[in-house]
Motif scaffolding. Sequence first.
Motif, PDB file in Angstrom:
ATOM      1  N   GLU A  61       0.845  -1.204   0.000  1.00  0.00           N
ATOM      2  CA  GLU A  61       0.000   0.000   0.000  1.00  0.00           C
ATOM      3  C   GLU A  61       0.873   1.244   0.000  1.00  0.00           C
ATOM      4  O   GLU A  61       0.634   2.188  -0.761  1.00  0.00           O
ATOM      5  N   ASN A  62       1.885   1.234   0.842  1.00  0.00           N
ATOM      6  CA  ASN A  62       2.778   2.396   0.922  1.00  0.00           C
ATOM      7  C   ASN A  62       3.609   2.567  -0.335  1.00  0.00           C
ATOM      8  O   ASN A  62       3.868   3.698  -0.765  1.00  0.00           O
ATOM      9  N   LEU A  63       4.036   1.461  -0.945  1.00  0.00           N
ATOM     10  CA  LEU A  63       4.782   1.568  -2.204  1.00  0.00           C
ATOM     11  C   LEU A  63       3.905   2.141  -3.312  1.00  0.00           C
ATOM     12  O   LEU A  63       4.360   2.976  -4.102  1.00  0.00           O
ATOM     13  N   LEU A  64       2.658   1.692  -3.361  1.00  0.00           N
ATOM     14  CA  LEU A  64       1.737   2.204  -4.375  1.00  0.00           C
ATOM     15  C   LEU A  64       1.483   3.699  -4.165  1.00  0.00           C
ATOM     16  O   LEU A  64       1.528   4.491  -5.107  1.00  0.00           O
ATOM     17  N   PHE A  65       1.252   4.090  -2.928  1.00  0.00           N
ATOM     18  CA  PHE A  65       1.039   5.498  -2.613  1.00  0.00           C
ATOM     19  C   PHE A  65       2.283   6.315  -2.947  1.00  0.00           C
ATOM     20  O   PHE A  65       2.197   7.394  -3.533  1.00  0.00           O
ATOM     21  N   SER A  66       3.446   5.795  -2.589  1.00  0.00           N
ATOM     22  CA  SER A  66       4.702   6.497  -2.842  1.00  0.00           C
ATOM     23  C   SER A  66       4.930   6.705  -4.339  1.00  0.00           C
ATOM     24  O   SER A  66       5.318   7.790  -4.767  1.00  0.00           O
ATOM     25  N   SER A  67       4.673   5.680  -5.139  1.00  0.00           N
ATOM     26  CA  SER A  67       4.869   5.834  -6.587  1.00  0.00           C
ATOM     27  C   SER A  67       3.885   6.841  -7.170  1.00  0.00           C
ATOM     28  O   SER A  67       4.223   7.602  -8.073  1.00  0.00           O
ATOM     29  N   PHE A  68       2.674   6.861  -6.620  1.00  0.00           N
ATOM     30  CA  PHE A  68       1.689   7.841  -7.067  1.00  0.00           C
ATOM     31  C   PHE A  68       2.151   9.257  -6.739  1.00  0.00           C
ATOM     32  O   PHE A  68       2.125  10.153  -7.589  1.00  0.00           O
TER      33      PHE A  68
END
Length: 103
Positions: A61-68
Amino acid sequence: SFGMLILNFGVLQSIESLTGIPKESDSRFTTAQRNKKISMKLSPSMRSRLFTSELLVMLFENLLFSSFVQGIPAGVEEEVIERRQERASKEKRGIALDKMETT
């Protein structure tokens, strides 16, 4: 990372449904009540699997948010460059029109 997030959501959901423990998002149970049910119903190996899948869900979840979030400035930067180019071309056309009018 999105695929791994979906995969771990599935693993987490299957563990919760197979063992009968409440979901983390279930508002009828407090965290303490959920933890008590986990410790009573699950073996140490299943607790470890549950912990690992919850940890991986949080990680992805955090990786997805970070890439966004990291992608946002790229789009903004392109927009700024395009506007500057448009403004420069309008200024050039304005200068060219002024020269034509004076001649």
